[in-house]
Design an enzyme around this catalytic site. Structure first.
Site, short mmCIF file in Angstrom:
data_model
loop_
_atom_site.label_atom_id
_atom_site.label_comp_id
_atom_site.label_asym_id
_atom_site.label_seq_id
_atom_site.Cartn_x
_atom_site.Cartn_y
_atom_site.Cartn_z
N GLN A 114 -6.30 -1.18 2.55
CA GLN A 114 -5.58 -0.94 3.79
C GLN A 114 -6.31 0.11 4.62
O GLN A 114 -6.68 1.18 4.13
CB GLN A 114 -4.15 -0.47 3.57
N GLY A 171 7.12 -2.36 -2.72
CA GLY A 171 6.68 -0.97 -2.79
C GLY A 171 7.47 -0.18 -3.82
O GLY A 171 7.18 -0.21 -5.02
N ARG A 172 8.52 0.51 -3.37
CA ARG A 172 9.20 1.47 -4.23
C ARG A 172 9.79 0.87 -5.50
O ARG A 172 9.91 1.55 -6.51
CB ARG A 172 10.30 2.17 -3.41
N CYS A 199 3.23 3.18 9.71
CA CYS A 199 3.47 4.54 9.20
C CYS A 199 4.41 5.31 10.13
O CYS A 199 4.17 5.39 11.33
CB CYS A 199 2.13 5.26 9.07
N PRO A 226 0.85 -1.19 0.00
CA PRO A 226 0.00 0.00 0.00
C PRO A 226 0.89 1.24 0.00
O PRO A 226 1.81 1.34 0.81
CB PRO A 226 -0.79 -0.12 1.30
C1 FMN Z 1 5.07 6.97 -1.33
C2 FMN Z 1 4.88 5.90 -0.29
C3 FMN Z 1 3.67 5.80 0.37
C4 FMN Z 1 3.48 4.79 1.32
N1 FMN Z 1 2.26 4.67 1.92
C5 FMN Z 1 2.03 3.62 2.76
C6 FMN Z 1 0.73 3.37 3.30
O1 FMN Z 1 -0.22 4.09 3.05
N2 FMN Z 1 0.60 2.30 4.14
C7 FMN Z 1 1.63 1.47 4.46
O2 FMN Z 1 1.46 0.51 5.21
N3 FMN Z 1 2.87 1.69 3.96
C8 FMN Z 1 3.06 2.72 3.10
N4 FMN Z 1 4.31 2.89 2.56
C9 FMN Z 1 5.38 1.94 2.91
C10 FMN Z 1 5.41 0.80 1.89
O3 FMN Z 1 4.20 0.08 1.91
C11 FMN Z 1 6.59 -0.15 2.18
O4 FMN Z 1 6.41 -0.71 3.45
C12 FMN Z 1 7.94 0.55 2.14
O5 FMN Z 1 8.04 1.39 1.02
C13 FMN Z 1 9.09 -0.47 2.14
O6 FMN Z 1 9.00 -1.34 1.05
P1 FMN Z 1 9.88 -1.12 -0.29
O7 FMN Z 1 11.32 -1.14 0.11
O8 FMN Z 1 9.49 -2.26 -1.18
O9 FMN Z 1 9.50 0.22 -0.84
C14 FMN Z 1 4.53 3.91 1.64
C15 FMN Z 1 5.75 4.03 0.97
C16 FMN Z 1 5.94 5.01 0.02
C17 FMN Z 1 7.27 5.09 -0.68
#
Ligand code: FMN
Length: 380
Positions: free
Chosen positions: A78, A236-237, A109, A24
């Site tokens: 979520q 995510g990213r 968060c 998410p």
């Molecule tokens: C722009 C952005 C918005 C995010 N919004 C949420 C969110 O609404 N809820 C959540 O649980 N995590 C949120 N995250 C965290 C991601 O879900 C994830 O846990 C985090 O980016 C680490 O994973 P990654 O290394 O694959 O990016 C957000 C991350 C980014 C970069």
């Protein structure tokens, strides 16, 4: 020892054809983006975070965020909240009125505005409150046979870890799986995700653990499950400006080695499709505005000139987008030096995790919730 690689994921009675979950991401994982990613391969595509209070109180912004694509057969949402009563009611509304098939709860968060109120990544410190919230969510979802999962971080900081207790509480309260982002709140997005913590959680609980953090390529996802024994991954990213990563991930979990390297012409087509879906869901003006933030990610590493990038970042109609995309050389090959490198937010660790007064004094927290804002769209 390396663990076996799973080829699907079971969340309660929900079976996901590939053990891959779109993380998410507030402002990103709207209906258009979920559709775009889902077109690439099987997985579970989770919505942006919506607040339980906004949903229960019928807030307009929240209602507008709760839209699904017509082809979205598994609706996954979520939810954020700090109050078990609101969470229970919100889960009931999602299941009864919106046909939702999976609810994920946000306990990760790191945004100060959220942690200041004891929400997101701050909440698991209050073990009993966490248990109450999970119990309320699971009870509300049970009549609909909808699995509830939770997503969290390692803890507030290295001295205040919460993830092992959170896993135990999740298991005791009937949560279907726990996703762990291998960073603390204090780290925000800096440093490297700690995959050893994911492995430790797998050891600690019997419910499925989903590993999250720093998956940039399909090979990283396989490495993560092999190293940690996780039941699946949350990405995510790594998929920002690269929805085709889900094609590579689906292939990887089914034993094929696929690394999609689109030419700039193919990226151009993907950009057009993304903008088009955003406009379908939000109208052309808002859709184009939303699309702007994705331009840099799509063009990362390509030569495309500064002025063109600048114009694309101001795009206000599909017609002008088409004109601008014409200016990108379709034959330019994918910049392979970008593979395996971080994208999206990284930043610096926080000097201090902002918490409600006295938050660390005890770990109970029942009845101490601070009401969240009805509209909260910061997310992760
Ligand atoms: C722009 C952005 C918005 C995010 N919004 C949420 C969110 O609404 N809820 C959540 O649980 N995590 C949120 N995250 C965290 C991601 O879900 C994830 O846990 C985090 O980016 C680490 O994973 P990654 O290394 O694959 O990016 C957000 C991350 C980014 C970069």
């Amino acid at each position: 020892m390396t663990a076996a690689v799973p080829d699907s994921l079971a969340l309660g009675s929900l079976r996901v054809g590939t053990p891959v979950v779109l993380a998410p991401m507030a402002g990103i994982t709207n209906a258009a983006y979920r559709r775009l990613c889902a077109e690439q391969g099987a997985g579970l595509y989770v919505s942006e975070m919506i607040t339980s209070r906004g949903l229960v109180e019928g807030d307009e912004v929240t209602r507008k965020m709760l839209v699904f694509d017509e082809l979205e057969s598994v609706r996954s949402v979520q939810l954020y909240g700090t109050d078990p009563v609101y969470i229970g009611k919100a889960v009931e509304i999602l299941c009864a009125d919106h046909g939702v098939a999976h609810v994920d709860l946000n306990f990760g968060c790191p945004v100060p505005k959220i942690t200041r109120k004891g929400g997101g990544g701050a909440l698991p410190w209050k073990r009993d409150l966490l248990g109450e919230i999970l119990t309320a969510a699971v009870a509300a979802a049970a009549p609909y046979d909808v699995p509830v999962t939770m997503k969290t971080r390692k803890g507030l900081d290295e001295d205040h870890l919460t993830y092992l207790d959170a896993g135990r509480i999740a298991q005791e309260t009937g949560v279907a799986a726990i996703a762990l982002h291998g960073r603390t709140v204090q780290q925000a997005y800096s440093g490297r995700a700690d995959w050893d913590a994911i492995a430790a959680l797998v050891e600690h609980v019997d419910i499925p653990v989903l590993g999250n953090g720093d998956i940039w390529e399909a090979a990283d996802a396989l490495r993560m499950v092999e190293q940690t024994g996780a039941a699946g991954v949350v990405v995510g990213r790594g998929c920002l400006g690269r929805p085709w990563l889900f094609r590579d991930l689906a292939a990887a979990f089914h034993g094929e080695d696929v690394a999609t390297l689109p030419t700039l012409g193919e990226v151009r087509t993907m950009m057009r499709r993304h903008a088009e879906l955003l406009c379908e869901h939000m109208g052309e003006e808002r859709g184009c505005k939303e699309f702007r933030k994705h331009v840099t990610w799509y063009l990362k590493g390509f030569k495309a000139g500064g002025e063109l990038r600048h114009q694309l970042a101001l795009v206000d109609s599909l017609a002008s987008l088409d004109r601008l995309l014409e200016g990108l050389d379709p034959a330019e090959p994918f910049p392979t030096h970008e593979l395996g490198t971080p994208r999206g937010r990284q930043g610096a660790p926080r000097t201090k995790v902002v918490l409600p007064d006295g938050w660390l004094d005890d770990t109970d927290g029942r009845g101490t919730y601070v009401r969240e804002d009805a509209v909260e769209t910061t997310g992760g």
